[in-house]
Design a protein around this motif. Structure first.
Motif, PDB file in Angstrom:
ATOM      1  N   PHE A  38      11.347  24.036  -5.346  1.00 53.48           N
ATOM      2  CA  PHE A  38      12.535  24.583  -6.003  1.00 53.48           C
ATOM      3  C   PHE A  38      12.684  26.064  -5.661  1.00 53.48           C
ATOM      4  O   PHE A  38      13.801  26.556  -5.448  1.00 53.48           O
ATOM      5  N   PHE A  43      16.870  24.330  -6.494  1.00 52.31           N
ATOM      6  CA  PHE A  43      16.714  23.098  -7.270  1.00 52.31           C
ATOM      7  C   PHE A  43      17.624  21.989  -6.748  1.00 52.31           C
ATOM      8  O   PHE A  43      17.178  20.861  -6.518  1.00 52.31           O
ATOM      9  N   GLU A  44      18.880  22.289  -6.557  1.00 54.81           N
ATOM     10  CA  GLU A  44      19.833  21.249  -6.155  1.00 54.81           C
ATOM     11  C   GLU A  44      19.583  20.742  -4.746  1.00 54.81           C
ATOM     12  O   GLU A  44      19.856  19.581  -4.435  1.00 54.81           O
ATOM     13  N   LEU A 125      13.340  27.928 -14.664  1.00 54.55           N
ATOM     14  CA  LEU A 125      14.154  26.818 -14.186  1.00 54.55           C
ATOM     15  C   LEU A 125      15.053  26.279 -15.292  1.00 54.55           C
ATOM     16  O   LEU A 125      16.260  26.066 -15.093  1.00 54.55           O
ATOM     17  N   THR A 129      18.940  27.379 -14.371  1.00 52.57           N
ATOM     18  CA  THR A 129      19.485  26.432 -13.400  1.00 52.57           C
ATOM     19  C   THR A 129      20.708  25.725 -13.979  1.00 52.57           C
ATOM     20  O   THR A 129      20.575  24.883 -14.870  1.00 52.57           O
TER      21      THR A 129
END
Length: 213
Positions: A38, A43-44, A125, A129
């Motif tokens: 990440f 993350f995506e 996160l 996020t």
């Protein structure tokens, strides 16, 4: 959240999986590998396949530990909620409700020193996020419900009462405020920040013990 990774990690030169690993160790290994990805890729942009490959496991094995990628930052949240509930239920009946919640939240956020950098990554996160926000809303509701289940019978009021809901929402807001400050300053101590934040909304009863209580 409080398990500590043991043995060789996902960066083993031979890439081989450890035989006969305990489930908790495997979960932590997957989490740590995912956190690294990440940080490197976003993350995506990181897929379940990426995480599985980094640890050397099959995609289906990943899903035996986590229902989705969105659940990875939350770690063993369900087990921690069980512990959170147990700590609340064990508090003396004469202890003020918000003081009992303070102590339980402190315990909920107590992690071994070796895990603190990972706990920081976890919270960064969860709070930072955008793709996780809808999922986080569901998790926050589960966390608040533990407090509601504790506070309502202690106060002798329905779970839907403003008294109980205010305590649950206030505790969550206090925790998030402490997390946010901690993430901005890596010299701070999370438990100290949580304790100070709770003192703002509910000064500690006279003679009460300190953060370690």
């Amino acid at each position: 959240m409080t398990d500590v990774e043991t043995g060789p990690g996902p960066g083993r030169p031979d890439g081989a999986r450890r035989v006969g690993r305990q489930p908790a160790s495997s979960r932590i290994e997957i989490e740590h590998a995912a956190f690294r990805l990440f940080a490197e890729q976003g993350f995506e942009q990181t897929t379940v396949d990426d995480i599985a490959a980094a640890v050397g496991i099959a995609r289906r094995t990943f899903f035996s530990y986590f229902p989705s990628k969105n659940d990875v930052p939350w770690g063993s949240f369900d087990q921690e909620l069980v512990r959170f509930r147990a700590v609340l239920d064990a508090t003396p009946p004469d202890l003020p409700v918000l003081e009992a919640v303070r102590r339980a939240v402190m315990e909920f956020n107590t992690v071994p020193p070796a895990e603190q950098p990972w706990h920081r990554r976890r919270l960064a996160l969860i709070l930072g996020t955008p793709a996780l926000q809808a999922h986080s809303t569901l998790r926050y509701a589960e966390w608040r419900q533990v407090i509601v289940d504790f506070a309502a019978p202690r106060l002798g009021v329905p779970e839907s009462s403003i008294d109980v809901q205010s305590i649950a929402y206030t505790a969550l807001a206090v925790a998030i405020a402490a997390y946010d400050v901690w993430l901005r300053d890596d010299r701070g101590d999370l438990l100290d920040l949580l304790d100070r934040a709770f003192r703002v909304v509910a000064p500690r009863p006279t003679g009460a013990a300190g953060p370690e209580s």
